[in-house]
Scaffold this motif. Structure first.
Motif, mmCIF file in Angstrom:
data_model
loop_
_atom_site.group_PDB
_atom_site.id
_atom_site.type_symbol
_atom_site.label_atom_id
_atom_site.label_comp_id
_atom_site.label_asym_id
_atom_site.label_seq_id
_atom_site.Cartn_x
_atom_site.Cartn_y
_atom_site.Cartn_z
ATOM 1 N N THR A 308 0.839 -1.197 0.000
ATOM 2 C CA THR A 308 0.000 0.000 0.000
ATOM 3 C C THR A 308 0.872 1.245 0.000
ATOM 4 N N ASP A 309 0.472 2.221 -0.796
ATOM 5 C CA ASP A 309 1.224 3.467 -0.886
ATOM 6 C C ASP A 309 1.280 4.163 0.484
ATOM 7 N N PHE A 310 2.403 4.814 0.765
ATOM 8 C CA PHE A 310 2.645 5.457 2.067
ATOM 9 C C PHE A 310 1.499 6.389 2.471
ATOM 10 N N LEU A 311 1.126 7.301 1.588
ATOM 11 C CA LEU A 311 0.104 8.292 1.965
ATOM 12 C C LEU A 311 -1.286 7.672 2.088
ATOM 13 N N SER A 312 -1.538 6.591 1.330
ATOM 14 C CA SER A 312 -2.847 5.921 1.436
ATOM 15 C C SER A 312 -3.048 5.293 2.807
ATOM 16 N N LEU A 313 -1.957 5.082 3.528
ATOM 17 C CA LEU A 313 -2.069 4.502 4.876
ATOM 18 C C LEU A 313 -2.301 5.587 5.933
ATOM 19 N N HIS A 314 -2.393 6.836 5.493
ATOM 20 C CA HIS A 314 -2.643 7.979 6.383
ATOM 21 C C HIS A 314 -1.659 8.033 7.551
#
Ligand code: FES
Ligand SMILES: [Fe+2]
Length: 347
Positions: A308-314
């Motif tokens: 999962t992309d870094f920013l998508s993991l909040h």
């Protein structure tokens, strides 16, 4: 993952490329690096278009590389120049991509984007650190199984040093010291300076007098896509940086895949230039800090994140994370511009 393409990437240290073929995955593409008969470094696609054998398993014949499977040969531009036992012209599709490659300041620079834009003048100038007789530079290469932006986060973030590298980076007051962050164009630079202090042990043992007060400095400069130039050291208080112990390192990142990164580093120093003991100390530092600590932590972080992309993991980011965020935003902005320019050319 989309990668920026119209930019020079480090493909390796020039010293890694000898008489042998070197296969490397860069930006998710198989690439073959080799030297032609004149010793000029070349980069072509690393997968044979016939039945997809990796070309690095082949053999070099003068300026060409012979595929180990059925003997087709490709020159340094990627053109097929020989198909054994086949009559008639060589099919037009029988070629691999050829990539612009420049050897400069001990680094192999590769270009994956629009060939017309591959201007060698755009290559970052690392000559001050890597081609300067006042320094010795010890280079190394590792692959970190983590996305290249995670590796960049680590390099721009000094704070992790006091925890992750606590065993080797001691020094009271350093992390609390005020620092200055500057931005110019796409370049980001962080400067720390502690004046008139005691030299930390990592530097003190190489100073002529380890007890004198020193100015302790660190500078980290980032340029896209993953070019880090450091300048760390201690100099007698009030003196020029060259008067003391200086370690202006270089760290170069190139994505291997979405979740792995080629990490090319150089530990540079201005003291004990021809000294195997100082070399060994430097190698030991590289092994512990880069391989046993940063690499292990970054790979654990990537595993914890999955794909999962870094920013998508909040992520819960703090003010101190702003610089790392700026690097990511800069890369996204450059990517957006590049995609927009491709679309406008296509339409
Ligand atoms: S796979 Fe390379 S020549 Fe057949
Ligand atoms: Fe680190």
């Amino acid at each position: 993952m989309a990668f920026l393409r119209d930019i020079w990437y480090p493909a390796g240290w020039a010293s890694e490329l000898n008489d042998q073929l070197l296969g490397r995955t860069l930006l998710d593409q198989m690439v073959l690096l080799f030297r032609d008969a004149n010793g000029t470094a070349r980069a072509i696609g690393g997968r044979c278009p016939h039945r997809f054998a990796p070309l690095h398993l082949g053999t070099k014949f003068g300026d060409a590389v012979e595929c180990a499977y059925h003997g087709f040969r490709f020159d340094g531009t990627g053109r097929c120049v020989l198909v054994p036992d086949e009559e008639g012209p060589i099919p037009g599709g029988m070629r691999v991509p050829g990539y612009p490659l420049v050897e400069r300041d001990r680094v192999l620079w590769i270009w994956f984007g629009d060939v017309d834009k591959a201007d060698p003048a755009l290559i970052p100038d690392l000559s001050e650190r890597l081609s300067n007789p006042k320094y010795v530079a010890l280079t190394g290469t590792i692959v970190i199984k983590a996305n290249y932006e995670l590796v960049a986060d680590n390099l721009i973030d000094a704070r992790h040093g006091q925890f992750l590298h606590a065993s080797v980076l001691k020094g009271s007051g350093f992390y609390e010291a005020p620092h200055e962050i500057t931005h110019e164009g796409h370049t980001v630079q962080i400067n720390r300076l502690i004046k008139n202090t005691t030299a930390p042990s990592t530097y003190a043992r190489f100073l002529p007098d380890p007890t004198i007060p020193v100015d302790w400095f660190t500078t980290t400069r980032w340029d896209p896509p993953g070019i880090f130039q450091l300048d760390n050291g201690c100099t007698p208080a009030g003196c020029d940086r060259d008067a003391g112990v200086r370690r202006p390192g270089v760290h170069l990142l190139c994505p291997e895949t979405e979740t792995s990164t080629h990490y090319f580093y150089a530990s540079v120093r201005n003291y004990n230039l021809d000294d195997p003991v100082a070399d060994e100390a430097s190698r030991e530092w590289q092994r512990i800090v880069f391989e046993e600590q940063d690499k292990v932590m970054l790979e654990a972080v990537q595993q914890a994140m999955g794909t999962t992309d870094f920013l998508s993991l909040h992520p819960v980011l703090l003010r101190a994370d702003n610089t790392a965020t700026r690097l990511r935003n800069t890369m996204r902005e450059l990517l957006r511009k590049e995609e927009a320019s491709r679309k406008s050319v296509a339409s």
